[in-house]
Design a protein around this motif. Sequence first.
Motif, PDB file in Angstrom:
ATOM      1  N   PRO A 128      -6.237   4.964 -11.095  1.00 61.12           N
ATOM      2  CA  PRO A 128      -7.374   4.165 -10.600  1.00 61.12           C
ATOM      3  C   PRO A 128      -7.741   4.538  -9.168  1.00 61.12           C
ATOM      4  O   PRO A 128      -6.863   4.782  -8.334  1.00 61.12           O
ATOM      5  CB  PRO A 128      -6.854   2.726 -10.705  1.00 61.12           C
ATOM      6  N   GLN A 129      -9.034   4.547  -8.897  1.00 60.78           N
ATOM      7  CA  GLN A 129      -9.521   5.045  -7.613  1.00 60.78           C
ATOM      8  C   GLN A 129      -9.030   4.202  -6.440  1.00 60.78           C
ATOM      9  O   GLN A 129      -9.041   2.974  -6.496  1.00 60.78           O
ATOM     10  CB  GLN A 129     -11.052   5.066  -7.607  1.00 60.78           C
ATOM     11  N   GLY A 130      -8.601   4.896  -5.389  1.00 67.94           N
ATOM     12  CA  GLY A 130      -8.251   4.248  -4.134  1.00 67.94           C
ATOM     13  C   GLY A 130      -9.277   4.590  -3.065  1.00 67.94           C
ATOM     14  O   GLY A 130     -10.023   5.578  -3.173  1.00 67.94           O
ATOM     15  N   TYR A 131      -9.315   3.758  -2.027  1.00 63.96           N
ATOM     16  CA  TYR A 131     -10.288   3.945  -0.945  1.00 63.96           C
ATOM     17  C   TYR A 131      -9.579   3.803   0.396  1.00 63.96           C
ATOM     18  O   TYR A 131      -9.055   2.730   0.698  1.00 63.96           O
ATOM     19  CB  TYR A 131     -11.407   2.905  -1.028  1.00 63.96           C
ATOM     20  N   MET A 132      -9.550   4.876   1.182  1.00 61.88           N
ATOM     21  CA  MET A 132      -9.111   4.745   2.559  1.00 61.88           C
ATOM     22  C   MET A 132     -10.235   4.096   3.339  1.00 61.88           C
ATOM     23  O   MET A 132     -11.388   4.535   3.266  1.00 61.88           O
ATOM     24  CB  MET A 132      -8.751   6.102   3.137  1.00 61.88           C
ATOM     25  N   LEU A 191      -6.468   1.014   6.291  1.00 59.41           N
ATOM     26  CA  LEU A 191      -5.759   0.593   5.080  1.00 59.41           C
ATOM     27  C   LEU A 191      -6.246   1.420   3.905  1.00 59.41           C
ATOM     28  O   LEU A 191      -7.229   2.157   3.992  1.00 59.41           O
ATOM     29  CB  LEU A 191      -5.972  -0.901   4.800  1.00 59.41           C
ATOM     30  N   VAL A 192      -5.531   1.298   2.792  1.00 60.10           N
ATOM     31  CA  VAL A 192      -5.983   1.864   1.520  1.00 60.10           C
ATOM     32  C   VAL A 192      -6.210   0.707   0.557  1.00 60.10           C
ATOM     33  O   VAL A 192      -5.323  -0.115   0.338  1.00 60.10           O
ATOM     34  CB  VAL A 192      -4.970   2.865   0.944  1.00 60.10           C
ATOM     35  N   ALA A 193      -7.422   0.654   0.010  1.00 58.64           N
ATOM     36  CA  ALA A 193      -7.819  -0.458  -0.844  1.00 58.64           C
ATOM     37  C   ALA A 193      -7.946  -0.020  -2.295  1.00 58.64           C
ATOM     38  O   ALA A 193      -8.246   1.140  -2.589  1.00 58.64           O
ATOM     39  CB  ALA A 193      -9.155  -1.033  -0.375  1.00 58.64           C
ATOM     40  N   TYR A 228     -13.538   5.232   4.667  1.00 63.71           N
ATOM     41  CA  TYR A 228     -13.224   6.409   5.478  1.00 63.71           C
ATOM     42  C   TYR A 228     -13.174   7.653   4.597  1.00 63.71           C
ATOM     43  O   TYR A 228     -13.674   8.710   4.973  1.00 63.71           O
ATOM     44  CB  TYR A 228     -11.885   6.188   6.182  1.00 63.71           C
ATOM     45  N   SER A 229     -12.552   7.495   3.424  1.00 68.17           N
ATOM     46  CA  SER A 229     -12.457   8.604   2.473  1.00 68.17           C
ATOM     47  C   SER A 229     -12.053   8.054   1.113  1.00 68.17           C
ATOM     48  O   SER A 229     -11.331   7.048   1.035  1.00 68.17           O
ATOM     49  CB  SER A 229     -11.409   9.627   2.938  1.00 68.17           C
ATOM     50  N   LEU A 230     -12.495   8.708   0.055  1.00 70.25           N
ATOM     51  CA  LEU A 230     -11.902   8.429  -1.246  1.00 70.25           C
ATOM     52  C   LEU A 230     -10.460   8.906  -1.224  1.00 70.25           C
ATOM     53  O   LEU A 230     -10.100   9.850  -0.507  1.00 70.25           O
ATOM     54  CB  LEU A 230     -12.674   9.140  -2.357  1.00 70.25           C
TER      55      LEU A 230
END
Length: 213
Positions: A90-94, A185-187, A203-205
């Motif tokens: 599952p995709q994370g988001y910085m 954080l990473v969401a 910030y970044s994928l």
Amino acid sequence: MEKSISSHIIENWLKAWSISRELPLPVKFRSGLKVDVGLEKQKTRYVFTELNNDFIQLTKDIDEPWVFLKVCSHPSELKHHISEKWIVQPQGYMMSCFHPMAIPNIGLHNDYKLEITHYNSTSLIKVVTQKGEVASTGRLILVDDLAVYDRILTDDNHKRKGLATVLMKELEKIALSKGISKNFLVATEEGKSLYESLGWKIYSLYTSIVIPL
């Protein structure tokens, strides 16, 4: 999102991630970083700031399950470089917020209270009911000039009561008391909207792949 990803920020974030979990600190591995996690379903994690030859070569070298490869890249960029043994997670988001957060002025309901403890350079805040049930938890780790927020969780029975927002507000107070306003954080997909409402930006994928059993 086509911008240069700071290796310094990513390294400090991963240090904080490891400190929070009381794991060995990350070590350099080629152009990326490596953490020995030691869990049954996460033995090791490798983190890269970009999709490059080192990352691609690792996908060819590793056959062991539960070794995670993570990269600041869109999953579509990986599909032509990895074999079918690798499963995209599952995709994370910085996410970053390099200024004080836009937190609404809300307080904690009388049904709840805060408990704050510290270990290493980590502050752990729990929102608990008056009967002692843990409703929400979150951690703040300070590494150099970066405040890293980690494991922000709310129990399903206590969601939609603003507890996570209160947690973020209390954690930020600790960071600001140390003169730090660069937040990271990473969401997950679920958590991203909360952080965006508080002024955070992507910030970044952050894309993860693993070979499951």
